[in-house]
Scaffold this motif. Structure first.
Motif, short mmCIF file in Angstrom:
data_model
loop_
_atom_site.label_atom_id
_atom_site.label_comp_id
_atom_site.label_asym_id
_atom_site.label_seq_id
_atom_site.Cartn_x
_atom_site.Cartn_y
_atom_site.Cartn_z
N ARG A 194 38.54 43.79 36.99
CA ARG A 194 38.35 42.75 35.98
C ARG A 194 39.56 41.82 36.03
O ARG A 194 40.43 41.96 36.87
CB ARG A 194 38.23 43.37 34.59
N GLY A 195 39.60 40.89 35.11
CA GLY A 195 40.74 39.99 35.06
C GLY A 195 40.37 38.63 35.61
O GLY A 195 39.24 38.19 35.55
N LYS A 196 41.38 37.97 36.21
CA LYS A 196 41.22 36.58 36.63
C LYS A 196 40.61 36.52 38.03
O LYS A 196 41.16 35.95 38.96
CB LYS A 196 42.59 35.91 36.61
N THR A 253 43.55 44.86 36.22
CA THR A 253 42.72 45.29 35.09
C THR A 253 42.92 44.38 33.89
O THR A 253 43.83 43.55 33.86
CB THR A 253 43.08 46.73 34.69
N ASP A 254 42.07 44.56 32.90
CA ASP A 254 42.24 43.81 31.66
C ASP A 254 43.59 44.10 31.02
O ASP A 254 44.22 43.23 30.41
CB ASP A 254 41.12 44.14 30.68
N ALA A 255 44.05 45.34 31.13
CA ALA A 255 45.30 45.73 30.48
C ALA A 255 46.50 44.99 31.07
O ALA A 255 47.42 44.62 30.34
CB ALA A 255 45.51 47.24 30.61
N LEU A 295 46.28 42.08 32.73
CA LEU A 295 45.98 40.66 32.92
C LEU A 295 47.01 39.74 32.25
O LEU A 295 47.52 38.82 32.90
CB LEU A 295 44.58 40.34 32.41
N GLU A 307 49.25 37.31 34.65
CA GLU A 307 49.01 35.88 34.56
C GLU A 307 50.28 35.12 34.20
O GLU A 307 50.57 34.06 34.76
CB GLU A 307 47.92 35.59 33.52
#
Length: 624
Positions: A30-32, A500-502, A504, A508
């Protein structure tokens, strides 16, 4: 084995392929990571008039204009195989630059983003193409004169035997930082680096006799950029070359290649190296007094003779080679298929890489002698501002793949065998990479230049997966800095498990800062406080005792900060000797064995000279 890791891959994320197999990690990516692009559609506003011809591209996923598959040299096919690169002929009409050109021949490898059986040959010899990413603008509004944008030319890694320009989307870097990004292909493996007397007999220049055809491709690509980049709004007088791993090593070769002088004005070396191969390595027989590589051109030709039935064995092939006219041998070599040539080389263990002698100190394209010595001389290199650095945990990329260090339960779940020895070995090897790939070259260049900037990439916020702590066991591994330089994390579903979302928000934020520093360097030759003057000041290598040396690039614990402790070969050796994680002489000797086997900074003679290690024979050291 010497310097094998130093010439390895620029895209290391295949190390998590085994974790991603069998669908065990679906949903973790997930993520960007933008959705894959569909068929590209011509954007009329991207039409440009270049000296090479008219061209039109499209608008990419990050909002930049993109032009793909632009030829910068004549195809090196047929009789042009193993010839010096020459400029591509201008085209007529409007070229639709909507698809990547073919990549150069290589074995299929997840390390290069090329799927397929490991013995599959991928790519075409007609591969000398480049891609351009630039901020979206109408042709009438292109920057001109002093307003032209800096140009950043990316040289991919892959051990100079795998890799392709397609894998790196330069659109976000171009759009976010207002620069023109160029990514290029260049000849790889035996097509990029191959020396033999029969080929020199028909050569028309010292460059063509060098055997450094991949290096000559890079120089030709830079000449194309000089002549054409203004048509995209780029400034041919502000060109930055940057590359990682073998790409970083290739940047160093361009720093010392006289033919590259004036074609670039800044250089960024990411996890590179300075080692060149003596010319004799590339062609001498392995049992000659001037010992050749096991895959020297003569050894490879002898194997081809035997495979074809022209000779009954190596000795017979050697006799036939000695009597064969040069012209006949050269024509026969140029008629060999890529599959036949590749079959005569041995792949490196665990990787779809060919063990190819390369980057020759031939005396014409690349100077003879030690590169570090040249970098320390005022007249020894093409003086430009230089950024150079490594990652904190470089070699964990390779150690994590090595079954000697990591066993896999059920063939999937990785477990480190001896954590203390694993981490001590990884730390020593990463420190040695920094000593030989960043601090040593920086100290040498600093003797005659003020604008040398060093970094270490420290991001290690990977998740724990199936009970394996990737933050510890991989950390800031080799190549993990590349997505932060491009701000582009879409490296394929098997690769993105570390994103991962964690993590991100942190990555970023760090990617924005890394891109800002890289772009500011492309603008001014000094990363300073980034493009927006809002980051900690990155100062040049300070030669005074205690002076700042290295910018650490990280999130969280320390973030962006300057450090003052340089790493040397001697300091790495001393750290191994006193490392509390190594509780026995046997463990210390194992680490010295690995450093010597790698051949970067320490050699086998250094291992053999250690009295405590003499009871553990080199290359026969027991692990279990």
């Amino acid at each position: 084995m010497a310097n094998r890791i130093g010439r390895r891959i620029g895209i290391p994320f295949a190390l998590v392929v085994s974790l991603a197999s069998c669908g065990t990690l679906r949903g973790l990516t997930r993520g960007k990571a933008p959705a894959p692009e569909g068929p590209h559609v011509v954007d009329p506003t991207s039409k440009r008039a270049l000296p090479s011809g008219e061209i039109v591209g499209f608008t990419g996923r990050y909002g930049s204009h993109v032009w793909l598959g632009i030829p910068y040299a004549q195809p090196p096919v047929g009789d042009r195989r193993w010839r010096a690169t020459i400029a591509a002929a201008p085209w007529s009409g409007v070229r639709q630059a909507l698809a990547f050109g073919d990549h150069c021949p290589q074995l299929a490898s997840p390390f290069a983003g090329v799927e397929g059986d490991p013995d599959t040959i991928s790519g075409s010899e007609d591969c000398l193409y480049l891609n351009v990413y630039a901020p979206r603008a109408d042709a009438a509004a292109l920057p001109a004169g002093a307003a032209r944008l800096p140009v950043m030319v990316w040289i991919h890694g892959g051990g100079n035997t795998v890799g392709l320009s397609d894998f790196y989307d330069g659109g976000r870097l171009a759009a976010a930082e207002n620069v023109v990004v160029v990514t290029i292909n260049y000849r790889l493996g035996p097509f990029g680096w191959f020396r033999h007397a029969a080929l020199r007999d028909g050569a028309i220049s010292a460059e063509e006799r060098s055997g450094n055809f991949g290096t000559l491709d890079l120089i030709r690509a830079l000449a194309w950029v000089r002549d054409n980049v203004a048509g995209f709004g780029g400034d041919p007088g502000r060109v930055t070359i940057f590359g990682e791993s073998a790409g970083g090593r290739n940047v160093v070769t361009l720093l010392v290649a006289p033919q590259a002088k004036g074609l670039f004005q800044r250089a960024i070396v990411q996890s590179g190296g300075t080692n060149l191969s003596p010319a004799s390595i590339g062609e001498s027989w392995s049992d000659d007094p001037t010992t050749g590589h096991r895959n020297s051109s003569n050894e490879v030709i002898a194997r081809l003779f035997v495979r074809e039935g022209r000779a009954k064995d190596r000795a017979d092939a050697r006799r036939q080679l000695a009597a064969m006219p040069s012209g006949e041998l050269a024509a026969w070599l140029r008629a060999q298929t890529p599959a036949a040539l590749f079959a005569a080389y041995g792949r490196e263990e665990q990787e779809s890489l060919l063990d190819v002698p390369q980057v020759f100190a031939d005396g014409a394209v690349l100077p003879e002698g030690e590169t570090l010595d040249r970098l320390a001389r005022a007249d020894g290199w093409n003086h430009v501002p230089v950024m150079i650095g490594t990652t904190k945990d470089e070699n964990k990329t390779f150690l994590f793949l090595n079954p000697l260090y990591v066993r896999r339960w059920l063939g999937i779940i990785p477990r480190v065998r001896e954590p203390n020895v694993y981490l001590a070995t990884a730390d020593a090897m990463a420190a040695m990479w920094k000593a030989t790939g960043a601090d040593g070259p920086a100290a040498a260049m600093r003797r005659t230049a003020d604008d040398v900037f060093v970094y270490r990439f420290d991001w290690d916020e990977e998740p724990s997966i199936l009970g394996t702590d990737l933050a510890t066991n991989l950390g800031a591994a080799h190549g993990f800095d590349i997505p932060f330089v491009f701000g582009h994390y879409d490296l394929g579903p098997k690769a993105n498990v570390i994103f991962t979302d964690a993590n991100l928000p942190g990555r970023e934020a760090l990617a924005a800062r890394v891109m800002s520093y890289w772009a500011r360097f492309a603008y001014d030759g000094d990363p300073g406080r980034g493009r927006r003057d809002d980051l900690p000041r990155w100062t040049a290598w300070d030669s005074t005792p205690g002076g700042h040396k290295t910018m650490h690039l990280d999130t969280g614990d320390g973030g962006l900060r300057m450090g003052s402790d340089p790493v040397t070969v001697a300091s790495v050796v001393a750290s191994v000797e006193r490392d509390p994680r190594l509780t026995t002489a046997r463990q210390r000797c194992w680490v010295f064995h690995e450093l010597a086997k790698w051949g970067r900074g320490t050699q086998r003679a250094d291992y053999d000279a250690r009295e405590e290690c003499r009871v553990y024979p080199f290359d026969a050291f027991p692990w279990q």
